[in-house]
Design a protein around this motif. Structure first.
Motif, PDB file in Angstrom:
ATOM      1  N   THR A 153       0.820  -1.213   0.000  1.00 57.95           N
ATOM      2  CA  THR A 153       0.000   0.000   0.000  1.00 57.95           C
ATOM      3  C   THR A 153       0.852   1.261   0.000  1.00 57.95           C
ATOM      4  O   THR A 153       0.319   2.360  -0.154  1.00 57.95           O
ATOM      5  CB  THR A 153      -0.912   0.014   1.241  1.00 57.95           C
ATOM      6  N   GLN A 154       2.165   1.116   0.168  1.00 51.64           N
ATOM      7  CA  GLN A 154       3.040   2.276   0.143  1.00 51.64           C
ATOM      8  C   GLN A 154       3.188   2.786  -1.294  1.00 51.64           C
ATOM      9  O   GLN A 154       2.776   2.126  -2.251  1.00 51.64           O
ATOM     10  CB  GLN A 154       4.429   1.924   0.708  1.00 51.64           C
ATOM     11  N   SER A 245      -7.351   1.359  18.824  1.00 56.23           N
ATOM     12  CA  SER A 245      -7.158   2.602  18.090  1.00 56.23           C
ATOM     13  C   SER A 245      -6.896   3.797  19.007  1.00 56.23           C
ATOM     14  O   SER A 245      -6.293   4.775  18.584  1.00 56.23           O
ATOM     15  CB  SER A 245      -8.380   2.880  17.215  1.00 56.23           C
ATOM     16  N   ASP A 250      -2.706   2.216  14.322  1.00 56.03           N
ATOM     17  CA  ASP A 250      -1.755   1.626  13.377  1.00 56.03           C
ATOM     18  C   ASP A 250      -1.200   2.624  12.368  1.00 56.03           C
ATOM     19  O   ASP A 250      -0.482   2.248  11.447  1.00 56.03           O
ATOM     20  CB  ASP A 250      -2.393   0.444  12.652  1.00 56.03           C
ATOM     21  N   LYS A 251      -1.534   3.907  12.534  1.00 59.78           N
ATOM     22  CA  LYS A 251      -0.966   4.938  11.666  1.00 59.78           C
ATOM     23  C   LYS A 251       0.047   5.810  12.397  1.00 59.78           C
ATOM     24  O   LYS A 251       0.557   6.767  11.833  1.00 59.78           O
ATOM     25  CB  LYS A 251      -2.087   5.815  11.087  1.00 59.78           C
ATOM     26  N   GLN A 252       0.333   5.489  13.663  1.00 55.11           N
ATOM     27  CA  GLN A 252       1.300   6.231  14.448  1.00 55.11           C
ATOM     28  C   GLN A 252       2.281   5.263  15.101  1.00 55.11           C
ATOM     29  O   GLN A 252       1.976   4.086  15.284  1.00 55.11           O
ATOM     30  CB  GLN A 252       0.593   7.062  15.537  1.00 55.11           C
ATOM     31  N   VAL A 256       2.484   1.787  13.728  1.00 55.19           N
ATOM     32  CA  VAL A 256       2.767   1.738  12.299  1.00 55.19           C
ATOM     33  C   VAL A 256       3.910   0.766  12.000  1.00 55.19           C
ATOM     34  O   VAL A 256       3.910   0.087  10.957  1.00 55.19           O
ATOM     35  CB  VAL A 256       3.078   3.153  11.765  1.00 55.19           C
ATOM     36  N   LYS A 259       2.510  -2.672  12.281  1.00 55.22           N
ATOM     37  CA  LYS A 259       1.662  -2.917  11.115  1.00 55.22           C
ATOM     38  C   LYS A 259       2.498  -3.316   9.911  1.00 55.22           C
ATOM     39  O   LYS A 259       2.170  -4.244   9.168  1.00 55.22           O
ATOM     40  CB  LYS A 259       0.838  -1.672  10.786  1.00 55.22           C
ATOM     41  N   ARG A 265      -3.034  -4.545  13.239  1.00 56.06           N
ATOM     42  CA  ARG A 265      -4.121  -3.615  12.946  1.00 56.06           C
ATOM     43  C   ARG A 265      -4.730  -3.173  14.275  1.00 56.06           C
ATOM     44  O   ARG A 265      -4.863  -3.970  15.194  1.00 56.06           O
ATOM     45  CB  ARG A 265      -5.200  -4.266  12.078  1.00 56.06           C
TER      46      ARG A 265
END
Length: 307
Positions: A153-154, A245, A250-252, A256, A259, A265
């Motif tokens: 996905t990168q 969350s 999973d975005k920090q 991350v 992940k 997740r």
């Protein structure tokens, strides 16, 4: 520069690259031992052809996907997760199969390739036989790398950066083994890389399940038939089992990183948990059991130019 997003691609490329380097190195060592160094150019030609073939496959797939999105721009919300399911599933099957196959084959890799080379150099088309052996080995590893590339996905630049890092590492290991005479415990190397690869593949299992959920939700919007099962935030994945969350998104960082490397997740649903567990029960269990099988040839644990 943050290289963390490129690590999964680098790990996969490194493992596949080392496998290809082992085949090439053993072939060259066998040719040197048989005093048939004039066939080295055929082996190196096989390397070039295998790399070129992998690049062409990747380019063809990339252009095909671009054309598909251009022809049907309104269906991108549906095509993107479908392609994620397709490439993810193929990558899971191919990488899992090759991981198990290579774990078994490594016990007799040096002997098998040596016998193949000895048979090839006595044939009338010795050069072409050596070329084909090396080309197929490199192309096979390259194809698996390309498949995994299309599951990422990168951005393309980040994924290609991972490919470059992995290839550089594989080349250095290959030269270290066969050119500089450095002895490396390949058994330990492939065991560690195997566990990392299992973690990465299990992350793909989670992603494929998520893309399946998105596909069902998108298909329901395109049609009057509602395929969702009414679980709230998921369409077909069942109830939410895990929600981290708030304290580890999973975005920090560090979520991350987990992940990227482990398939973590911050929200996990029932079907994802079942698929994840089934993967480790079947593939993971079989892999670890294969590690405990008796080894036939101890010489294949470490390779040097003396091979």
């Amino acid at each position: 520069m943050n290289i963390a997003p490129a690590l999964p691609m680098a790990i996969v490329t490194l493992r596949e690259g080392v496998e290809a380097a082992l085949v090439v190195g053993i072939v060259l060592a066998c040719l040197n031992k048989a005093e048939k160094t004039e066939l080295n150019q055929w082996a190196l030609g096989g390397v070039a052809a295998g790399v070129l073939g992998s690049i062409l496959i990747g380019s063809f797939l990339g252009l095909g996907l671009q054309q598909l999105q251009h022809v049907m721009p309104n269906a991108q919300a549906l095509f993107k997760p479908i392609l994620g399911i397709l490439f993810g599933s193929i990558a899971i099957i191919m990488l899992s199969w090759m991981l198990l196959w290579m774990t078994h084959q490594a016990r007799s890799l040096k002997t098998d390739i040596g016998q193949t080379v000895n048979t090839a150099i006595t044939s009338e088309a010795a050069g072409m036989s050596i070329f084909s052996l090396v080309c197929i080995a490199v192309l096979r590893e390259g194809f698996e790398t390309v498949l995994f590339l299309f599951t990422q996905t990168q951005t393309l630049a980040v994924s290609l950066g991972g490919v470059v890092i992995g290839l550089l590492g594989a080349v250095l290991i290959g030269f270290g083994l066969f050119k500089w005479g450095i002895r490396i415990n390949l058994k330990l190397f492939f065991q560690v890389m195997g566990v990392l690869l299992l973690l990465i593949i299990s992350g793909l299992v989670i992603s494929v399940c998520r893309n399946m959920d998105i596909t069902f939700a998108a298909f329901s919007k395109f049609n009057s038939l509602d395929l969702c099962l009414g679980f709230g935030q998921s369409c077909v994945l069942g109830p939410m089992i895990w929600d981290a969350s708030r304290f580890m998104p999973d975005k920090q960082f560090p979520g991350v990183i987990l992940k990227i490397l482990l398939g973590y997740r911050d929200r996990i649903y029932l079907v994802q948990i079942l698929a994840y567990g089934l993967f480790w029960l079947v593939i993971g269990n079989r892999y670890f059991r294969s590690l405990n099988q008796p080894q036939k040839d101890k010489n294949d644990q470490a390779v040097s130019t003396s091979a």
